[in-house]
Design a protein around this motif. Structure first.
Motif, PDB file in Angstrom:
ATOM      1  N   ASP A  18       0.866  -1.189   0.000  1.00  0.00           N
ATOM      2  CA  ASP A  18       0.000   0.000   0.000  1.00  0.00           C
ATOM      3  C   ASP A  18       0.898   1.233   0.000  1.00  0.00           C
ATOM      4  O   ASP A  18       1.656   1.459   0.942  1.00  0.00           O
ATOM      5  CB  ASP A  18      -0.899  -0.014   1.245  1.00  0.00           C
ATOM      6  CG  ASP A  18      -2.004   1.025   1.157  1.00  0.00           C
ATOM      7  OD1 ASP A  18      -2.131   1.683   0.106  1.00  0.00           O
ATOM      8  OD2 ASP A  18      -2.739   1.189   2.154  1.00  0.00           O
ATOM      9  N   LEU A  19       0.818   2.040  -1.074  1.00  0.00           N
ATOM     10  CA  LEU A  19       1.769   3.127  -1.272  1.00  0.00           C
ATOM     11  C   LEU A  19       1.098   4.500  -1.303  1.00  0.00           C
ATOM     12  O   LEU A  19      -0.036   4.646  -1.768  1.00  0.00           O
ATOM     13  CB  LEU A  19       2.528   2.937  -2.591  1.00  0.00           C
ATOM     14  CG  LEU A  19       3.367   1.667  -2.744  1.00  0.00           C
ATOM     15  CD1 LEU A  19       3.958   1.609  -4.146  1.00  0.00           C
ATOM     16  CD2 LEU A  19       4.462   1.618  -1.695  1.00  0.00           C
ATOM     17  N   LEU A  20       1.850   5.480  -0.824  1.00  0.00           N
ATOM     18  CA  LEU A  20       1.518   6.891  -1.036  1.00  0.00           C
ATOM     19  C   LEU A  20       2.556   7.462  -1.995  1.00  0.00           C
ATOM     20  O   LEU A  20       3.758   7.271  -1.805  1.00  0.00           O
ATOM     21  CB  LEU A  20       1.545   7.679   0.278  1.00  0.00           C
ATOM     22  CG  LEU A  20       0.407   7.453   1.259  1.00  0.00           C
ATOM     23  CD1 LEU A  20       0.640   8.296   2.517  1.00  0.00           C
ATOM     24  CD2 LEU A  20      -0.940   7.823   0.633  1.00  0.00           C
ATOM     25  N   LEU A  21       2.089   8.140  -3.037  1.00  0.00           N
ATOM     26  CA  LEU A  21       2.974   8.758  -4.013  1.00  0.00           C
ATOM     27  C   LEU A  21       2.942  10.278  -3.835  1.00  0.00           C
ATOM     28  O   LEU A  21       1.861  10.870  -3.710  1.00  0.00           O
ATOM     29  CB  LEU A  21       2.563   8.392  -5.435  1.00  0.00           C
ATOM     30  CG  LEU A  21       2.462   6.896  -5.757  1.00  0.00           C
ATOM     31  CD1 LEU A  21       2.202   6.702  -7.241  1.00  0.00           C
ATOM     32  CD2 LEU A  21       3.715   6.152  -5.331  1.00  0.00           C
ATOM     33  N   THR A  22       4.106  10.888  -3.810  1.00  0.00           N
ATOM     34  CA  THR A  22       4.205  12.342  -3.690  1.00  0.00           C
ATOM     35  C   THR A  22       4.266  12.946  -5.087  1.00  0.00           C
ATOM     36  O   THR A  22       5.157  12.606  -5.883  1.00  0.00           O
ATOM     37  CB  THR A  22       5.453  12.750  -2.896  1.00  0.00           C
ATOM     38  OG1 THR A  22       5.389  12.175  -1.589  1.00  0.00           O
ATOM     39  CG2 THR A  22       5.541  14.265  -2.773  1.00  0.00           C
TER      40      THR A  22
END
Length: 221
Positions: free
Chosen positions: A199-203
């Motif tokens: 589960d990723l957060l991309l900036t």
């Protein structure tokens, strides 16, 4: 024949200056000229009433000009709202500047000594925020340069399409599918982690109507 000075004295006494001030048919310059010519033709200097009206006109003109400039800045086209002016001497290393029409991060800058014409010059070297290309520019220290409005936002990665577009979700739950998977090691890392069900957060970095994913981190929520 009535003396010219007498005529203007009577005009100064009976003319309703407030109406002249508020009359849209009179431009700002005409209102100023009418007031000044009338009172000075009297030969006694501006009457107190005229002085008060002229002062009020100046206040109105200054306020109106400030409002118009603010409206121009806020209501301009999207390109204009993505940059703001800053004096060259106020720029700093690791800050941002527009060079050759591109949003750049300042990696080097130096200031020359004041020349015979009285202007020190600033030499700027910047790296394009989106392509990594190097740009250089030289600007007098007292002149303005455009500074890009740079924003960062985190999005949860939902999916990656076959043609390389990312499906991203904001905190509000709104989805967007208009940003491509970045090239290079970062893009490969994102794809590998996504395929491993991380589960990723991309900036996402945004400046001057361009956007690009610049970093990734685990989604701890």
């Amino acid at each position: 024949m009535r003396a010219r000075g007498s005529f203007f004295k009577e005009l100064a006494n009976f003319l309703d200056w407030e109406k002249v001030l508020d009359n849209d048919k009179f431009s700002a310059g005409r209102r100023h000229i009418v007031a000044l010519l009338t009172c000075f033709w009297c030969g006694l200097g501006p009457p107190a009433r005229v002085q008060g009206v002229v002062a009020a006109w100046k206040d109105q003109a200054t306020t109106k000009m400030s409002e118009e400039l603010q409206a121009d800045f806020e209501g301009g086209d999207s390109g204009a709202s993505n940059v703001y002016p800053a004096q060259c001497s106020s720029l700093r290393k690791n800050g941002h500047v527009v060079i050759k029409g591109r949003a750049c991060k300042i990696v080097e800058m130096s200031t020359s000594k004041t020349g015979k014409h009285g202007h020190a010059k600033v030499h700027l070297i910047g790296i394009d925020l989106f392509t990594g290309k190097k740009y250089e520019d030289i600007c007098p220290s007292t002149h303005n340069m455009d500074v890009p409005v740079v924003k960062r936002a985190d999005y949860q990665l939902i999916d990656i399409s076959d043609d390389g577009y990312l499906s991203l979700m904001k905190d509000t739950g709104e989805l967007r599918d208009d940003i491509r998977l970045p090239d290079g090691d970062l893009g490969s890392d994102i794809k590998n982690k996504f395929e491993n069900n991380e589960d990723l957060l991309l900036t996402v970095l945004a400046a001057m109507e361009e956007e690009m994913v610049v970093a990734t981190k685990p989604n701890m929520k």
